[in-house]
Design a protein around this motif. Sequence first.
Motif, mmCIF file in Angstrom:
data_model
loop_
_atom_site.group_PDB
_atom_site.id
_atom_site.type_symbol
_atom_site.label_atom_id
_atom_site.label_comp_id
_atom_site.label_asym_id
_atom_site.label_seq_id
_atom_site.Cartn_x
_atom_site.Cartn_y
_atom_site.Cartn_z
ATOM 1 N N PRO A 161 0.983 -1.202 -0.062
ATOM 2 C CA PRO A 161 -0.001 0.029 0.092
ATOM 3 C C PRO A 161 0.852 1.294 -0.057
ATOM 4 O O PRO A 161 0.204 2.355 0.196
ATOM 5 C CB PRO A 161 -0.817 -0.027 1.575
ATOM 6 C CG PRO A 161 -0.774 -1.611 1.698
ATOM 7 C CD PRO A 161 0.786 -1.946 1.224
ATOM 8 N N GLU A 162 2.021 1.118 -0.231
ATOM 9 C CA GLU A 162 2.877 2.415 -0.302
ATOM 10 C C GLU A 162 2.458 3.338 -1.347
ATOM 11 O O GLU A 162 1.943 2.896 -2.508
ATOM 12 C CB GLU A 162 4.485 1.955 -0.468
ATOM 13 C CG GLU A 162 5.063 1.429 0.837
ATOM 14 C CD GLU A 162 5.720 2.802 1.554
ATOM 15 O OE1 GLU A 162 4.862 3.039 2.377
ATOM 16 O OE2 GLU A 162 6.818 3.342 1.192
ATOM 17 N N ARG A 165 0.450 5.635 4.694
ATOM 18 C CA ARG A 165 0.864 5.223 6.001
ATOM 19 C C ARG A 165 -0.312 5.291 6.896
ATOM 20 O O ARG A 165 -0.952 4.249 7.038
ATOM 21 C CB ARG A 165 1.941 6.190 6.383
ATOM 22 C CG ARG A 165 3.020 6.237 5.274
ATOM 23 C CD ARG A 165 3.844 5.066 5.575
ATOM 24 N NE ARG A 165 4.981 4.773 4.515
ATOM 25 C CZ ARG A 165 6.441 5.131 4.656
ATOM 26 N NH1 ARG A 165 6.405 5.783 5.717
ATOM 27 N NH2 ARG A 165 7.042 4.861 3.688
ATOM 28 N N GLY A 180 -1.858 3.380 12.494
ATOM 29 C CA GLY A 180 -0.488 3.483 12.308
ATOM 30 C C GLY A 180 0.107 4.175 13.792
ATOM 31 O O GLY A 180 -0.820 4.110 14.914
ATOM 32 N N VAL A 199 4.662 8.780 10.191
ATOM 33 C CA VAL A 199 5.388 7.672 9.169
ATOM 34 C C VAL A 199 5.141 6.371 9.328
ATOM 35 O O VAL A 199 4.900 5.795 8.338
ATOM 36 C CB VAL A 199 6.803 8.263 9.431
ATOM 37 C CG1 VAL A 199 7.622 7.285 8.598
ATOM 38 C CG2 VAL A 199 7.223 9.739 9.163
ATOM 39 N N ASN A 200 5.052 5.927 10.441
ATOM 40 C CA ASN A 200 4.797 4.463 10.612
ATOM 41 C C ASN A 200 3.452 3.932 10.393
ATOM 42 O O ASN A 200 2.537 4.292 11.253
ATOM 43 C CB ASN A 200 5.337 4.134 11.937
ATOM 44 C CG ASN A 200 5.516 2.699 11.864
ATOM 45 O OD1 ASN A 200 4.988 1.867 11.376
ATOM 46 N ND2 ASN A 200 6.518 2.127 13.096
ATOM 47 N N SER A 201 3.102 3.049 9.466
ATOM 48 C CA SER A 201 1.835 2.889 9.168
ATOM 49 C C SER A 201 1.222 1.685 10.110
ATOM 50 O O SER A 201 0.137 1.311 9.916
ATOM 51 C CB SER A 201 1.850 2.429 7.717
ATOM 52 O OG SER A 201 2.806 1.237 7.636
ATOM 53 N N THR A 202 2.125 0.992 10.882
ATOM 54 C CA THR A 202 1.853 -0.344 11.554
ATOM 55 C C THR A 202 0.692 -0.052 12.835
ATOM 56 O O THR A 202 1.260 0.973 13.498
ATOM 57 C CB THR A 202 3.114 -1.154 11.820
ATOM 58 O OG1 THR A 202 3.741 -0.254 12.678
ATOM 59 C CG2 THR A 202 3.612 -1.424 10.738
ATOM 60 N N LYS A 229 3.579 9.175 2.257
ATOM 61 C CA LYS A 229 5.001 9.449 2.274
ATOM 62 C C LYS A 229 5.229 10.125 0.726
ATOM 63 O O LYS A 229 4.941 9.354 -0.265
ATOM 64 C CB LYS A 229 5.815 8.252 2.291
ATOM 65 C CG LYS A 229 7.423 8.296 2.068
ATOM 66 C CD LYS A 229 8.127 8.882 3.418
ATOM 67 C CE LYS A 229 9.622 9.083 3.444
ATOM 68 N NZ LYS A 229 10.144 9.180 4.454
ATOM 69 N N ASN B 169 8.418 -6.539 8.296
ATOM 70 C CA ASN B 169 6.990 -6.407 8.026
ATOM 71 C C ASN B 169 6.759 -6.165 6.632
ATOM 72 O O ASN B 169 5.698 -6.452 5.954
ATOM 73 C CB ASN B 169 6.432 -5.340 9.256
ATOM 74 C CG ASN B 169 4.860 -5.157 8.875
ATOM 75 O OD1 ASN B 169 4.201 -5.847 8.394
ATOM 76 N ND2 ASN B 169 4.322 -4.133 9.598
ATOM 77 N N GLU B 200 -1.096 -9.224 -0.147
ATOM 78 C CA GLU B 200 -2.061 -8.472 0.201
ATOM 79 C C GLU B 200 -3.438 -9.191 -0.595
ATOM 80 O O GLU B 200 -3.214 -9.480 -1.856
ATOM 81 C CB GLU B 200 -2.037 -7.065 -0.548
ATOM 82 C CG GLU B 200 -0.686 -6.338 -0.067
ATOM 83 C CD GLU B 200 -0.382 -6.422 1.356
ATOM 84 O OE1 GLU B 200 -1.183 -5.989 2.060
ATOM 85 O OE2 GLU B 200 0.703 -6.566 1.844
ATOM 86 N N GLY B 212 0.462 -6.169 13.092
ATOM 87 C CA GLY B 212 0.436 -4.680 13.609
ATOM 88 C C GLY B 212 2.000 -4.305 13.748
ATOM 89 O O GLY B 212 2.833 -4.703 13.272
ATOM 90 N N MET B 213 2.146 -3.604 14.656
ATOM 91 C CA MET B 213 3.421 -2.785 15.065
ATOM 92 C C MET B 213 4.571 -3.773 15.652
ATOM 93 O O MET B 213 5.623 -4.043 15.152
ATOM 94 C CB MET B 213 3.440 -1.593 16.145
ATOM 95 C CG MET B 213 4.702 -0.852 16.091
ATOM 96 S SD MET B 213 4.327 0.819 17.144
ATOM 97 C CE MET B 213 3.500 1.771 15.774
ATOM 98 N N PRO B 406 10.673 9.911 13.304
ATOM 99 C CA PRO B 406 11.314 10.720 12.674
ATOM 100 C C PRO B 406 12.814 11.220 13.462
ATOM 101 O O PRO B 406 12.700 11.274 14.765
ATOM 102 C CB PRO B 406 10.701 12.024 12.227
ATOM 103 C CG PRO B 406 9.286 11.597 12.257
ATOM 104 C CD PRO B 406 9.218 10.515 13.458
ATOM 105 N N MET B 445 12.897 1.729 8.469
ATOM 106 C CA MET B 445 11.949 1.378 7.471
ATOM 107 C C MET B 445 12.545 1.305 6.125
ATOM 108 O O MET B 445 13.615 2.073 6.078
ATOM 109 C CB MET B 445 10.759 2.069 7.540
ATOM 110 C CG MET B 445 9.944 2.048 8.821
ATOM 111 S SD MET B 445 8.592 3.383 8.594
ATOM 112 C CE MET B 445 7.564 2.569 7.735
ATOM 113 N N GLY B 449 13.614 7.595 6.910
ATOM 114 C CA GLY B 449 12.337 8.444 7.480
ATOM 115 C C GLY B 449 11.861 8.116 8.989
ATOM 116 O O GLY B 449 11.122 9.064 9.518
ATOM 117 N N ASN B 450 12.257 7.068 9.515
ATOM 118 C CA ASN B 450 12.163 6.480 10.860
ATOM 119 C C ASN B 450 13.437 6.042 11.246
ATOM 120 O O ASN B 450 13.920 5.364 10.739
ATOM 121 C CB ASN B 450 10.882 5.587 11.075
ATOM 122 C CG ASN B 450 9.713 5.737 11.752
ATOM 123 O OD1 ASN B 450 9.439 6.895 11.963
ATOM 124 N ND2 ASN B 450 9.003 4.820 12.309
#
Lengths: 488, 545
Positions: A161-162, A165, A180, A199-202, A229, B169, B200, B212-213, B406, B445, B449-450
């Motif tokens: 899905p980029e 986010r 996210g 930024v982080n989508s999770t 992004k 991920n 997907e 998830g995270m 960030p 990532m 950016g992170n």
Amino acid sequence: MAGEKERLIGIVGKEHVLEAPEVLEAYSRDQGFVRPMKPWFVVEPESAAEVQKIVKWANETQTPLVPVSSSPPRFRGDTVPSLPGSVIVDLSRMNRIIRIDRRNRMIIIEPGVTYRQLQPALAREDLRLSTPLLPRPAKSVIASLLEREPTLVPRYNWSMPEPLRCLEVVWGNGEMLRTGEAGQYGSLESQWELGLAQVNSTGPGQVDYYRLMSAAQGTLGIATWASIKCEVLPKVHRLFFIPSPRLEGLIDCAYRLLRLRLGDEFLLLNSSNLAAILGGGASQTRALREELPPWVIIIGVAGRAKLPEERVEYQENDIRDIVQQFGLKLVSAVPGAGERAVLEAVLNPSPEPYWKLNCKGGCQDIFFLTTLNRTPEFLRTMYSVAVDLRYPTPEIGVYLQPQHQGTVCHCEFSLPFNREDSREMARTRELLSRASEALIEQGAFFSRPYGIWADMVYRRDAGAAGILKKLKEMFDPNGVLNPGKLCF
Amino acid sequence: MALSREAYRALEDIVGPENISEEPAILDSYAFQWLAETIRPGQSKFMPRPEAAVLPGSTAEVQAIVKTCNRYKIKVKPYSTGWYFYCAPQTEGVIQLDMRRMDRILEIDERNMFAVVEPYVIAATLQAEVMKLGLNCNVTGAGASCSLLASATSYHGAGPSSIFGGENNQNLLSLEWVMPNGDILRTGSLGSGLGWFCGEGPGPSLRGIVRGMLGAKGGLGVFTKCALKLSPWPGPAELPVEGTVPAYNSPLPDNFRAYSLAFPSWENYFEAYYKIYDNEIGYIAHRQFSMLGTELGTAFWMLYNDPTKTLDDIEEFTQKPEIKKLTEEMKIAFQIVLAGLTPRHLEYQEKVLDEILADTGGWKVAAMSQPAMERFTLLYLIRLGHKNLNFVYNGGWLGTFMQAGPPDYVKGYRHIAEEVTEPYQKKGLLVDCGVDAMMGPVGSMGGGGNCALEQFGYYDVADKESTDAVVSWTKDCVKGAIDKGFVPGKGSHYLAMGMTREQRQSSYASAPWLGMYRWQRKIKGIIDPNDIGDELYPTLDEPGK
């Protein structure tokens, strides 16, 4: 019924509850073959709070809602009501660009923001967004990303899905959630103060809600903003062609270039599609199709932040070396198409009319995912079914878009047809059905099952369908969001 | 609470008598877990002992086991390679699934750049195989000896190479999952029997309920196979390894560079991160060597590379003038590996890096660019095979902070980590290696950016006071972050392992993001109706229940 309308008016205001016959007619159909169905009303919310109230109203009144965020022409049937008495939730008034954060290359936009609106605003901040191939100018950026439409730069495609986010979502039960990293903190403003940029989508937690929302056709929730992004705006941008008489002749070269992450925009087109992109009307498109090479890799090379010229130069030299190893040529023009014209075309939304309608006024797409090496066999199947139905194969546009850095390939066949010719329409409709079945049988993965594809696809993946139905019941217990789509 | 004989026999019938055990000594080997002493009564080194260890050899066996667990209402906890203490049972009455028999690389698709692996395939194994084909996998921060499937499905999947190779991920394609209710879900293209290339769809991506995270850490069924996207490897088919144990190194191929980059201030340091993102350079980028503390770390790395020295010599090393100077120089530094996918690519990246350094006042640390250290850095970061060093000072290590965001965000909590740590080090309760013992990815990532910084606290596992201190320090770290508006960070996850169910529920109910715990309860209701998973898939009880 009148009371229900009054409640809607109470939410969005009288001027934003539309019921004029011509308006309802316009939302009752699209360019595809889905059965027309007039909605009851069209409502135009302007905020997430209004969307939430509309969804709660729909739950109380058991009214189907059909979210729509892009202006016509629409093609895939997902915005046409499947049930009578539906209310269209047109999100085009929610068109604010909430934030452009150059430092983090992140933006937050509402669903009504279109590609036509966004790219100039980004350019002023030294940014741009990798887009689908010539999106409709009035295509909602969020809708496009949620639909998992392929974008042109595979190396930026770190995940499917980029560059989508985080989201703010109103679920079918009326609850709101931010997804996210946006879901874990206070307000957006307080997050920005801490230096966050969504930024982080999770997450949040152990669920990737944004993935559930992707390709959901508005059946689980309505996104009211998204963080996305962006890329640094190129200072130098070149575009090259690698022509070939046969698709097979380009595959190995494409793999090598993708492996080395060379190029920015990277796509394969046949002459029909390139002609449609460049052409101006049916006769010109047909003439151009004859002039252009049958197949071409289009590869853009951008120099962005530091040493932009040097980046373009080294990439051009590297690409040229590799292309030669495969007995091909890297050129800046092919008969009928020059670098500037194609670069200008592929970096921008389509001019009006939409490029796929250039040739015959109507167009039906068949698209799916596969791997690049398998695309020639699907092409043969497509042509074979077309020949059986006497559909003119030279008119079939082919677009191959490597995604996820080349691991996946979006394969799209475009079938132009004359909307004024009922026989041609019927033939194209039959071709859609038969070719789709044949391609699925052959191993094409219709990952975004619109319209007639849904049954074909979920018949073959009962496991996914079973879980999806349970999730639908969880997020949308009264089934108010776009009923009749997917496996719902 | 031993298993009923009926349940035991049922499990034995599935895997055979040689693949199940109730022997206390065997079971204790599963319960013996790093960090257990920070949460268990009496600082026990043991987590709750599983009722049995079961070693399935196939997805069919896993499914049969999970169905049996549903039938007998037994909790089940899968364990591949483990990391921290998360894979151990949290309570009594749990069977441990040891996934070590499922250790096959099932497929490597060279052209389409992905590999299909079972749970016990470790990063080093896959990396060695795919390097032969010019490919690489993202080795996570847990190191080369850890399961790649676990990183992609069940825990955090970032590592030093994520900036180029993506977070796992992001790299996760199709997967096969025995859900807690015993049903098998195959996501993406695999679900339609079309191979592993896409994770997907069809339609809404069911990957959404997988992880998830941070993943469910084994609390939500058993992932039995997955496909992972690979990235290009421009190095040799076999990574040559030279040097003397323990400081192995690898000769640098012509198209590789390994640098330690230092900066005059933290402002400049984080500015360099942004410029690296915008310019898309770097194959690996990580703040690594500071993990042993900026006061002791440099001395450690130097003596580590001297085969005649041991840890006992560290004090002598710290007194050497050249080490003192280097220690100062390395305080605000990170490591970067440039890899040229082509010779021109490397040349371009070198020029860009030089411009970034000029812009930010940074420099390449000369002592770390000496051939021996350059070679050491290269192998260290590519393979991540030195994870034992996390425990090198005195057997105990715990990481806090690590909130990803960030650079401007990470910059905001860095000093909090130092302030909270200082009193513990000064009192000698944690190793006094420098208040900055922070490491972390420059880009957690794909494309950056992170980033994040994890503050290390080294404690003595044999010392009650030091063990108490590391717990207290962790609490202070969490509080320090929250007080300044940051999320609690990694330490909160460790502390939660020591909570009772009631304490956890209270914590969820007071969290500002409690909605997610409610949604997770609903999802668990769908796929784990008999509650055979554990509370590492956190859910908030319905009021009144």
